[in-house]
Design an enzyme around this catalytic site. Structure first.
Site, PDB file in Angstrom:
ATOM      1  N   PRO A  56     -65.988 -72.453   6.949  1.00  0.00           N
ATOM      2  CG  PRO A  56     -66.051 -70.671   5.421  1.00  0.00           C
ATOM      3  CD  PRO A  56     -65.576 -72.087   5.578  1.00  0.00           C
ATOM      4  CG  ASP A  57     -69.848 -69.401  11.470  1.00  0.00           C
ATOM      5  OD1 ASP A  57     -69.299 -68.473  10.846  1.00  0.00           O
ATOM      6  OD2 ASP A  57     -70.052 -69.349  12.698  1.00  0.00           O
ATOM      7  CG  PHE A  58     -73.733 -69.276   6.645  1.00  0.00           C
ATOM      8  CD1 PHE A  58     -73.670 -69.121   5.268  1.00  0.00           C
ATOM      9  CD2 PHE A  58     -73.920 -70.549   7.157  1.00  0.00           C
ATOM     10  CE1 PHE A  58     -73.794 -70.214   4.419  1.00  0.00           C
ATOM     11  CE2 PHE A  58     -74.040 -71.647   6.325  1.00  0.00           C
ATOM     12  CZ  PHE A  58     -73.976 -71.482   4.949  1.00  0.00           C
ATOM     13  NE  ARG A  59     -77.285 -65.264   9.390  1.00  0.00           N
ATOM     14  CZ  ARG A  59     -77.568 -66.391   8.748  1.00  0.00           C
ATOM     15  NH1 ARG A  59     -77.057 -67.540   9.160  1.00  0.00           N
ATOM     16  NH2 ARG A  59     -78.373 -66.390   7.705  1.00  0.00           N
ATOM     17  CG  ASN A 130     -74.370 -77.722   8.697  1.00  0.00           C
ATOM     18  OD1 ASN A 130     -74.838 -76.592   8.826  1.00  0.00           O
ATOM     19  ND2 ASN A 130     -73.685 -78.319   9.652  1.00  0.00           N
ATOM     20  CG  ASP A 132     -70.994 -79.706   5.917  1.00  0.00           C
ATOM     21  OD1 ASP A 132     -71.668 -80.746   6.124  1.00  0.00           O
ATOM     22  OD2 ASP A 132     -70.737 -78.884   6.808  1.00  0.00           O
ATOM     23  CG  HIS A 149     -81.193 -74.781   5.006  1.00  0.00           C
ATOM     24  ND1 HIS A 149     -80.519 -73.904   5.811  1.00  0.00           N
ATOM     25  CD2 HIS A 149     -82.510 -74.644   5.331  1.00  0.00           C
ATOM     26  CE1 HIS A 149     -81.398 -73.263   6.593  1.00  0.00           C
ATOM     27  NE2 HIS A 149     -82.597 -73.707   6.320  1.00  0.00           N
TER      28      HIS A 149
HETATM   29  P1  OAD Z   1     -74.536 -69.248  11.429  1.00  0.00           P
HETATM   30  O1  OAD Z   1     -73.217 -68.809  10.907  1.00  0.00           O
HETATM   31  O2  OAD Z   1     -75.668 -68.285  11.369  1.00  0.00           O
HETATM   32  O3  OAD Z   1     -74.389 -69.685  12.958  1.00  0.00           O
HETATM   33  C1  OAD Z   1     -73.370 -70.547  13.400  1.00  0.00           C
HETATM   34  C2  OAD Z   1     -73.397 -70.554  14.930  1.00  0.00           C
HETATM   35  O4  OAD Z   1     -72.432 -71.470  15.375  1.00  0.00           O
HETATM   36  C3  OAD Z   1     -73.073 -69.200  15.551  1.00  0.00           C
HETATM   37  O5  OAD Z   1     -73.907 -68.993  16.654  1.00  0.00           O
HETATM   38  C4  OAD Z   1     -71.599 -69.369  15.994  1.00  0.00           C
HETATM   39  O6  OAD Z   1     -71.296 -68.618  17.145  1.00  0.00           O
HETATM   40  C5  OAD Z   1     -71.567 -70.847  16.314  1.00  0.00           C
HETATM   41  N1  OAD Z   1     -70.253 -71.495  16.132  1.00  0.00           N
HETATM   42  C6  OAD Z   1     -69.398 -71.402  15.095  1.00  0.00           C
HETATM   43  N2  OAD Z   1     -68.350 -72.227  15.251  1.00  0.00           N
HETATM   44  C7  OAD Z   1     -68.545 -72.845  16.456  1.00  0.00           C
HETATM   45  C8  OAD Z   1     -67.812 -73.819  17.198  1.00  0.00           C
HETATM   46  N3  OAD Z   1     -66.677 -74.353  16.748  1.00  0.00           N
HETATM   47  N4  OAD Z   1     -68.309 -74.218  18.385  1.00  0.00           N
HETATM   48  C9  OAD Z   1     -69.483 -73.679  18.858  1.00  0.00           C
HETATM   49  N5  OAD Z   1     -70.217 -72.791  18.202  1.00  0.00           N
HETATM   50  C10 OAD Z   1     -69.762 -72.371  17.012  1.00  0.00           C
HETATM   51  O7  OAD Z   1     -74.888 -70.623  10.694  1.00  0.00           O
HETATM   52  P2  OAD Z   1     -76.300 -71.385  10.661  1.00  0.00           P
HETATM   53  O8  OAD Z   1     -77.072 -71.139  11.906  1.00  0.00           O
HETATM   54  O9  OAD Z   1     -76.025 -72.775  10.269  1.00  0.00           O
HETATM   55  O10 OAD Z   1     -78.642 -71.112   4.655  1.00  0.00           O
HETATM   56  O11 OAD Z   1     -76.997 -70.610   9.459  1.00  0.00           O
HETATM   57  C11 OAD Z   1     -78.277 -70.984   9.029  1.00  0.00           C
HETATM   58  C12 OAD Z   1     -78.436 -70.804   7.551  1.00  0.00           C
HETATM   59  O12 OAD Z   1     -78.069 -69.478   7.179  1.00  0.00           O
HETATM   60  C13 OAD Z   1     -77.523 -71.666   6.702  1.00  0.00           C
HETATM   61  O13 OAD Z   1     -78.027 -72.959   6.498  1.00  0.00           O
HETATM   62  C14 OAD Z   1     -77.441 -70.906   5.407  1.00  0.00           C
HETATM   63  C15 OAD Z   1     -77.373 -69.499   5.913  1.00  0.00           C
HETATM   64  O14 OAD Z   1     -77.926 -68.522   5.110  1.00  0.00           O
HETATM   65  C16 OAD Z   1     -78.550 -71.416   3.359  1.00  0.00           C
HETATM   66  O15 OAD Z   1     -77.507 -71.516   2.773  1.00  0.00           O
HETATM   67  C17 OAD Z   1     -79.853 -71.657   2.690  1.00  0.00           C
END
Ligand code: OAD
Ligand code: ZN
Length: 320
Positions: A56-59, A130, A132, A149
């Protein structure tokens, strides 16, 4: 000779040449790479490039990690990565680390695409947020990678657990002992908190928590790299965490930038240097709105690259 026409043509030329790329589309960005023989491409990545691997992503609302941490009873979702919270209550982090531990996931077409840029000697550096380790698994060379990170690859002692009720900032220094991934992996997978054999402190993987500095390598590389960069590609990040988000402002003014993401981001005006996907004058930023994997496939097609691996991988991967 009609001097009037020449003047008009000259004005048109000037106006056209103010554009760095011809339109805000991905194909214009690729046209630029070909015409200018770019060889110093920086790729900035985030959690969106790994969601098709099942991480999963974060937000993202609903599926993002920060919306699914109820079972940990955290005071706020980001606490799971907060160093002060961790020193008092490390268990939630280790429970999550067990679920997400690198080793059970495969690189995606987006990772493979970055490796393809390396193979074609076009990649200056991949700055990733990332943790991972899928970049390493995709074969991207260590020296072309900046894990902004941090990583699960190494770990260190951060000292003993603190009293949960302590409400002042707790010093983080442990005894300094460092560990490799293999030293603590089994403990984490067994659901235990790994302990330093020397001082009984907590052993924390070297991923950057809120309240911690980014790795030295990040700071030492960015200035030289971003000056040298001749095209910037940002994939799968919401660009919401500084200082990483600020990197897009470090490339020279005339360097084109491409965002491949499901949503628009990075447009906030930072002294006029955020992404601008709408201007009609001096077009510089390109946008592919869709999944990362579709974006990199289209990129590869625009460049005329045949990479069967990438297409096959795309077929195998569920597009999220
Ligand atoms: P986010 O979850 O903030 O953002 C992920 C982005 O990718 C969002 O804009 C989603 O819309 C997009 N997304 C997800 N899946 C996708 C897909 N299959 N195709 C296209 N777009 C997609 O994650 P990060 O930006 O990586 O820090 O978050 C930054 C940091 O916040 C992370 O490294 C983490 C977190 O707190 C730490 O753990 C220190
Ligand atoms: Zn120790």
């Amino acid at each position: 000779m009609d001097m009037g026409n020449i003047a008009v043509t000259e004005t048109l030329k000037r106006e056209t040449s103010a554009n760095i790329i011809q339109s805000h589309g991905l194909s214009s960005f690729c046209d630029y790479l070909k015409a200018n023989k770019c060889k110093n491409i920086i790729v900035m990545t985030g959690a969106g490039i790994s969601t098709s691997a099942g991480i999963p992503d974060f937000r993202t609302k609903g599926t993002g990690l920060y919306d699914n941490l109820q079972k940990y009873n955290l005071p706020y979702p980001e606490a799971i990565f907060d160093i002060q919270y961790f020193k008092r209550k490390p268990e939630p982090f280790y429970t999550l680390a067990k679920e997400l531990y690198p080793g059970s996931f495969e690189p995606t077409p987006s990772h493979r695409f970055i490796k393809l840029l390396e193979d074609k000697q076009l990649l200056l550096r991949n700055y990733t947020q990332n943790i991972d380790m899928l970049e390493r698994l995709a074969g991207i060379s260590d020296d072309l990678l900046v894990e902004a990170h941090g990583t699960f690859h190494t770990a260190k002692c951060v000292g003993p657990k603190s009293d949960e009720d302590e409400d002042v900032d707790i010093p983080i220094l442990g005894c300094g002992k460092t560990f490799e991934d293999k030293d603590i992996k089994q403990k984490i997978l067994d659901g235990q908190v790994p302990e330093c054999p020397d001082c009984k402190g907590l052993v924390k993987p070297d991923i950057v928590f809120f309240g911690e500095q980014l790795p030295e390598r990040f700071h030492s590389m960015i200035h030289k790299d971003f000056k040298q960069c001749d095209a910037l590609i940002v994939i799968g990040t919401s660009l919401s965490v500084a200082p990483f988000s600020g990197l897009i402002h470090l490339v020279k003014d005339n360097v084109p930038r491409l965002l491949i993401n499901r949503e628009v981001c990075g447009t906030q005006d930072f002294m006029g240097r955020g992404f601008d996907f709408e201007c009609e004058e001096r077009i510089r930023d390109a946008l592919f709105l869709g999944t990362c994997d579709e974006g990199v496939l289209q990129f590869q097609e625009e460049m005329g690259w045949q990479d069967d691996d990438l297409s096959q991988l795309l077929q195998k991967t569920k597009i999220s």
